[in-house]
Scaffold this motif. Structure first.
Motif, PDB file in Angstrom:
ATOM      1  N   ASP A 257      12.108  51.036  -8.766  1.00 28.57           N
ATOM      2  CA  ASP A 257      11.941  52.068  -7.740  1.00 28.57           C
ATOM      3  C   ASP A 257      13.200  52.070  -6.871  1.00 28.57           C
ATOM      4  O   ASP A 257      13.853  51.040  -6.719  1.00 28.57           O
ATOM      5  N   ILE A 258      13.541  53.216  -6.292  1.00 29.36           N
ATOM      6  CA  ILE A 258      14.738  53.227  -5.439  1.00 29.36           C
ATOM      7  C   ILE A 258      14.445  53.853  -4.075  1.00 29.36           C
ATOM      8  O   ILE A 258      13.451  54.552  -3.898  1.00 29.36           O
ATOM      9  N   ASP A 259      15.347  53.573  -3.127  1.00 26.08           N
ATOM     10  CA  ASP A 259      15.267  54.202  -1.799  1.00 26.08           C
ATOM     11  C   ASP A 259      16.343  55.289  -1.746  1.00 26.08           C
ATOM     12  O   ASP A 259      17.414  55.134  -2.309  1.00 26.08           O
ATOM     13  N   ILE A 260      16.036  56.372  -1.053  1.00 29.48           N
ATOM     14  CA  ILE A 260      17.031  57.443  -0.955  1.00 29.48           C
ATOM     15  C   ILE A 260      16.856  58.166   0.380  1.00 29.48           C
ATOM     16  O   ILE A 260      15.736  58.319   0.868  1.00 29.48           O
ATOM     17  N   GLU A 261      17.985  58.537   1.014  1.00 31.49           N
ATOM     18  CA  GLU A 261      17.908  59.246   2.290  1.00 31.49           C
ATOM     19  C   GLU A 261      18.835  60.447   2.242  1.00 31.49           C
ATOM     20  O   GLU A 261      20.030  60.337   2.503  1.00 31.49           O
ATOM     21  N   VAL A 262      18.310  61.577   1.904  1.00 28.17           N
ATOM     22  CA  VAL A 262      19.107  62.800   1.870  1.00 28.17           C
ATOM     23  C   VAL A 262      18.951  63.468   3.230  1.00 28.17           C
ATOM     24  O   VAL A 262      17.834  63.583   3.733  1.00 28.17           O
ATOM     25  N   GLY A 263      20.079  63.897   3.818  1.00 34.56           N
ATOM     26  CA  GLY A 263      19.980  64.464   5.165  1.00 34.56           C
ATOM     27  C   GLY A 263      20.894  65.656   5.362  1.00 34.56           C
ATOM     28  O   GLY A 263      21.062  66.479   4.453  1.00 34.56           O
ATOM     29  N   GLU A 264      21.519  65.693   6.551  1.00 32.77           N
ATOM     30  CA  GLU A 264      22.392  66.811   6.935  1.00 32.77           C
ATOM     31  C   GLU A 264      23.472  67.095   5.898  1.00 32.77           C
ATOM     32  O   GLU A 264      23.652  68.224   5.463  1.00 32.77           O
ATOM     33  N   ASP A 265      24.225  66.028   5.516  1.00 39.34           N
ATOM     34  CA  ASP A 265      25.366  66.233   4.620  1.00 39.34           C
ATOM     35  C   ASP A 265      24.923  66.357   3.170  1.00 39.34           C
ATOM     36  O   ASP A 265      23.880  65.843   2.780  1.00 39.34           O
ATOM     37  N   VAL A 266      25.782  67.037   2.416  1.00 37.44           N
ATOM     38  CA  VAL A 266      25.549  67.096   0.969  1.00 37.44           C
ATOM     39  C   VAL A 266      25.586  65.665   0.440  1.00 37.44           C
ATOM     40  O   VAL A 266      26.421  64.859   0.830  1.00 37.44           O
ATOM     41  N   PHE A 267      24.643  65.361  -0.435  1.00 35.56           N
ATOM     42  CA  PHE A 267      24.471  63.999  -0.924  1.00 35.56           C
ATOM     43  C   PHE A 267      25.130  63.925  -2.299  1.00 35.56           C
ATOM     44  O   PHE A 267      24.671  64.547  -3.262  1.00 35.56           O
ATOM     45  N   LEU A 268      26.251  63.196  -2.392  1.00 36.56           N
ATOM     46  CA  LEU A 268      27.019  63.157  -3.639  1.00 36.56           C
ATOM     47  C   LEU A 268      26.826  61.805  -4.322  1.00 36.56           C
ATOM     48  O   LEU A 268      27.118  60.758  -3.745  1.00 36.56           O
ATOM     49  N   ILE A 269      26.334  61.834  -5.549  1.00 38.55           N
ATOM     50  CA  ILE A 269      26.066  60.573  -6.247  1.00 38.55           C
ATOM     51  C   ILE A 269      27.029  60.381  -7.399  1.00 38.55           C
ATOM     52  O   ILE A 269      27.174  61.259  -8.253  1.00 38.55           O
ATOM     53  N   THR A 270      27.716  59.228  -7.432  1.00 39.18           N
ATOM     54  CA  THR A 270      28.491  58.855  -8.614  1.00 39.18           C
ATOM     55  C   THR A 270      27.825  57.630  -9.225  1.00 39.18           C
ATOM     56  O   THR A 270      26.934  57.035  -8.630  1.00 39.18           O
ATOM     57  N   GLY A 271      28.287  57.276 -10.398  1.00 38.65           N
ATOM     58  CA  GLY A 271      27.711  56.095 -11.038  1.00 38.65           C
ATOM     59  C   GLY A 271      28.012  56.118 -12.506  1.00 38.65           C
ATOM     60  O   GLY A 271      28.362  57.156 -13.062  1.00 38.65           O
ATOM     61  N   ALA A 272      27.870  54.956 -13.121  1.00 42.56           N
ATOM     62  CA  ALA A 272      28.169  54.842 -14.547  1.00 42.56           C
ATOM     63  C   ALA A 272      27.222  55.716 -15.352  1.00 42.56           C
ATOM     64  O   ALA A 272      26.197  56.161 -14.849  1.00 42.56           O
TER      65      ALA A 272
END
Lengths: 455, 334
Positions: A257-272
């Protein structure tokens, strides 16, 4: 958008729907006709109804619960008959039979589950109209008890029959039918007064059916309520994809399971690669849909803003069917999303690997441009990318990715989840994870290919 | 009271007629009337689907009305339920629909006449009989020598066949036709281990080889000319899930050696081939067997035909009895 349309569009939502045990056609229709709701009050009402059912379920043993669902399942839709009666029509024996069985079943259901939020009306008066002998048996015909005239006519007919007077008996039978018709008309007139109660029963039995299905689903998938807020944010603690998590646990594989906090700013995800970026987007979409169709959501706890709509650009090869190139399809989709955002309101925008099919130089610029456009809107936007050094106002996040220690190739691709930390951390996005080659090695991909790639 | 007592040993009995007006309805009415004397016996009655015969009669005026008695359950389609001449208590309404509406299960509150049309597929009919069997002692099914997709009378425990002058104006022809149907009902049950598996097959042609069921991918036996090489590719034991037609039987009869050939069909109603080619096939050593054998327990014969010619009662019974080793009853003198 109605739920029916949403399940056609979102595969995971359809899977969720197919796991629900809806018992009646009325319940099924109610659920499929449900609109994507923007009302906090409505969603909370749905949760309360679900909770009322959960309490009931928890208080029953398995056998009683099974009986309860069998009863619910045996309740047939009598909307047509109720409408007929309301319009001063006359129902036939079959319709009256179904109405009587409906009323008796509602009475039984009410006895077992007397809901305060979805109250079933007392239909005793309707039952009595259809049950002059007071037996409350699930059967019906125009009983002789309804009228002395009918009793007499039937006796005359039977006498003629027994005496083999064909012609006479036929005439007398038609006479009986005439009296039966008058009685049916009278019954329907009496039932007219009961129409509001019957309608309430139809409505609320559908609500009960859906609420029970939601309660069982929440129990099975461990779904929770969240706090609904006005601020522009979607925060989840312990968020999971219910369909995938169940599948993984059935195969006794690890799921994080993961935690995530999307808010005011655009949420940019990188990763393998394989680090679950797309899964995060899909989970956010599914949770938002479930929430706004009145379900509980898949997380431990959450604080979530309601949105006008969920907008996705998650390429799954749908473009092939439309004869568009993957790039054209993506660009058209994003253009539509921007148009929707511009129309105002808060949307949840989920974009997977924006501009991944074009060259990295222009691709990066397209990402930056999209983030800048989105930033001006009220929408909640999540974008995943493989590009580094994105220069645009956004919150940079990275999936932690591979846990390298103790890894000896080859590793089983089926059990890859055991070697990945799926949690999100903040990053400065100057460097994206360069783990593709490393991954290939771990998966024991053709050695020459890897070696030549490294040169 | 011949043969009625025989029925009591079964849970379900179907009534089939060789032709329209062969006396099936009369037989059924006779049985229903006789069964009244067993006051403890709980009875249900329905019909196999809506075959051509019944649809004709729905639209025309002459209807095969069946007289049932107080306490008997009956199952019929909604459109025919409304044409009943009886007082009946509705007990259930099916969710599935037939061409004539949903199926109504009701119990007769008075004596009277009903028109019957039950489920049209064997599977649905079987389910209906199973359901009724939990509530009654004996289910009577107004059957049909059915075609293709319609329910087969072989799903009941026993069967009664009606024949008579309506079949042919010539007594020898009528006897020959009846004898052929009788012979088909006596086809042996296929005993192979594959039979359970074969019962699930709805269409296709299969080879049975060492306990294995191999689909032959022959779309239709009507096209047997094109698939001559394929048919015996896996041996000479063949299961035909659909209709056994004349063309295929003739093809078989052109084979040199038939003694090791075995053809299996679902039940005897699936045979559409002529008596001549069936006899030729069997005489040359071929074997024909069925998955669902028929249990024929009696034959009734009607000497009167609707078009006006009559057989002599005694001659008719004599001729039938000589040709068929079975109890045969004249419906007019029952």
């Amino acid at each position: 958008m109605k739920f029916q349309q949403a399940i056609a569009e979102y595969k995971a939502l359809k899977t969720i729907y197919s796991q629900m045990n809806i018992q009646t056609s009325m319940g099924r229709k109610l659920l499929l006709d449900t609109e994507f709701s923007h009302s906090e009050a409505w969603i909370k009402q749905q949760w309360q109804q679900t909770e009322e059912c959960t309490e009931f379920i928890n208080a029953q043993n398995e056998q009683n619960l099974h009986k309860f669902f069998c009863l619910l399942n045996s309740i047939c839709d009598v909307k047509g008959t109720v409408k007929l009666i309301e319009q001063d029509g006359v129902a036939d024996d079959v319709a009256l039979f179904e109405l009587k069985v409906f009323c008796i079943n509602i009475k039984k259901l009410k006895k077992q589950f007397d809901s305060t939020l979805m109250p079933l009306p007392d239909l005793q008066e309707a039952i009595e109209i259809l049950d002059p002998e007071g037996l409350e048996q699930p059967s019906f015909h125009v009983y002789s008890a309804y009228s002395e005239e009918l009793t007499k006519a039937r006796k005359r007919w039977e006498k003629a029959r027994n005496e083999n007077q064909e012609e006479e008996s036929r005439i007398l039978y038609l006479e009986c039918l005439k009296i039966e018709d008058q009685i049916r008309e009278r019954l329907c007139k009496k039932l007219f007064v009961q129409v509001p109660k019957l309608k309430q029963a139809l409505r609320n039995v559908a609500l009960i059916d859906v609420a029970f299905a939601k309660a069982l689903l929440a129990k099975e998938l461990n779904l929770q309520k969240v706090e609904i807020c006005d601020q522009k944010q979607i925060n989840y603690k312990g968020m999971f994809h219910p369909v995938v998590k169940k599948l993984m646990s059935e195969k006794s594989k690890r799921y994080q399971d993961i935690d995530i906090e999307v808010g005011e700013d655009v949420f940019l995800i990188t990763g393998a690669n394989m680090a679950g970026k797309t899964m995060i987007l899909k989970t956010l979409a599914l949770n938002q849909l479930m929430l706004q169709y009145g379900f509980m959501t898949s997380c431990r706890e959450g604080k979530v803003s309601l949105v006008e709509s969920v907008q996705c650009s998650i390429g799954d090869g749908q473009n092939e069917e439309e004869g568009l190139s993957s790039f054209a399809w993506e660009i058209k989709t994003l253009d539509n999303i921007i148009k929707t955002m511009r129309q105002g309101g808060r949307h949840l925008v989920l974009v997977d690997e924006l501009a991944r099919t074009t060259n990295p130089v222009e691709g990066r610029k397209l990402v930056e441009g999209f983030i800048k456009v989105s930033s001006k809107q009220d929408s909640l936007t999540v974008v995943t990318t493989h590009y580094s050094n994105i220069e645009a106002p956004c919150k940079n996040m990275r999936v932690k990715g591979f846990i390298h220690h103790n890894l000896t190739p080859p590793i089983d691709i089926e059990r890859i989840s055991e070697h990945i930390d799926y949690s999100l951390v903040e990053t400065d996005n100057t460097e994206v994870p360069t783990e593709a080659l490393n991954l290939c090695r771990l998966l024991a991909i053709d050695n020459e290919w890897i070696t030549l790639s490294e040169e | 009271m011949p043969f009625v007592e025989k029925l009591l040993g079964y849970k379900s009995v179907s009534f089939v007629g060789m032709e329209k007006n062969a006396g099936k309805t009369q037989t059924l009415n006779y049985v229903l009337n006789r069964l009244r004397t067993f006051s403890e016996l709980k009875l249900a009655i329905s019909s196999i689907g809506i075959d051509g015969e019944q649809v004709d009669q729905v639209t025309e005026t002459a209807k095969p009305e069946i007289t049932i008695y107080k306490g008997t359950k009956f199952v019929t389609a909604q459109a025919l339920y409304n044409q009943k001449e009886i007082i009946a208590d509705i007990e259930s309404v099916s969710r599935q629909t037939t061409a004539l509406g949903r199926l109504i299960t009701a119990q007769a509150v008075s004596d009277g006449k009903v028109l019957l049309a039950g489920p049209s597929g064997s599977e649905q009919l079987k389910r209906l009989i199973d359901t009724l069997s939990t509530q009654v002692d004996l289910c009577l099914i107004d059957g049909a020598l059915s075609r293709m997709s319609f329910g087969s009378p072989c799903i009941t425990d026993a069967m009664i066949l009606s024949t008579g002058a309506a079949v042919s104006a010539s007594l020898p022809t009528m006897v020959a036709k009846t004898r052929f149907i009788y012979q088909l009902t006596q086809l042996p049950k296929y005993q192979g281990v594959e039979s359970e598996c074969l019962k699930q097959k709805e269409n296709g042609i299969f080879a049975l080889s060492d306990g294995e069921v191999i689909e032959l991918e022959i779309p239709s036996l009507l096209m047997i000319d094109r698939y001559k090489d394929k048919i015996f590719a896996y041996g000479k034991r063949i299961y035909i899930s659909g209709v056994l037609n004349e063309k295929f039987m003739q093809f078989l009869c052109t084979q040199k050696e038939l003694s090791s050939t075995e053809i299996i069909i679902k039940d005897f109603t699936k045979n559409f081939a002529s008596p001549e080619s069936i006899h030729r096939f069997l005489q040359r050593g071929g074997r024909l067997s069925v998955l669902h054998p028929a249990n024929l327990i009696a034959i009734t014969a009607n000497p009167i035909s609707p078009s006006g010619y009559n057989f002599n009662n005694e001659q008719m019974l004599e001729a039938l009895s000589q040709a068929i080793p079975m109890d045969i009853y004249n419906i007019k003198t029952l």
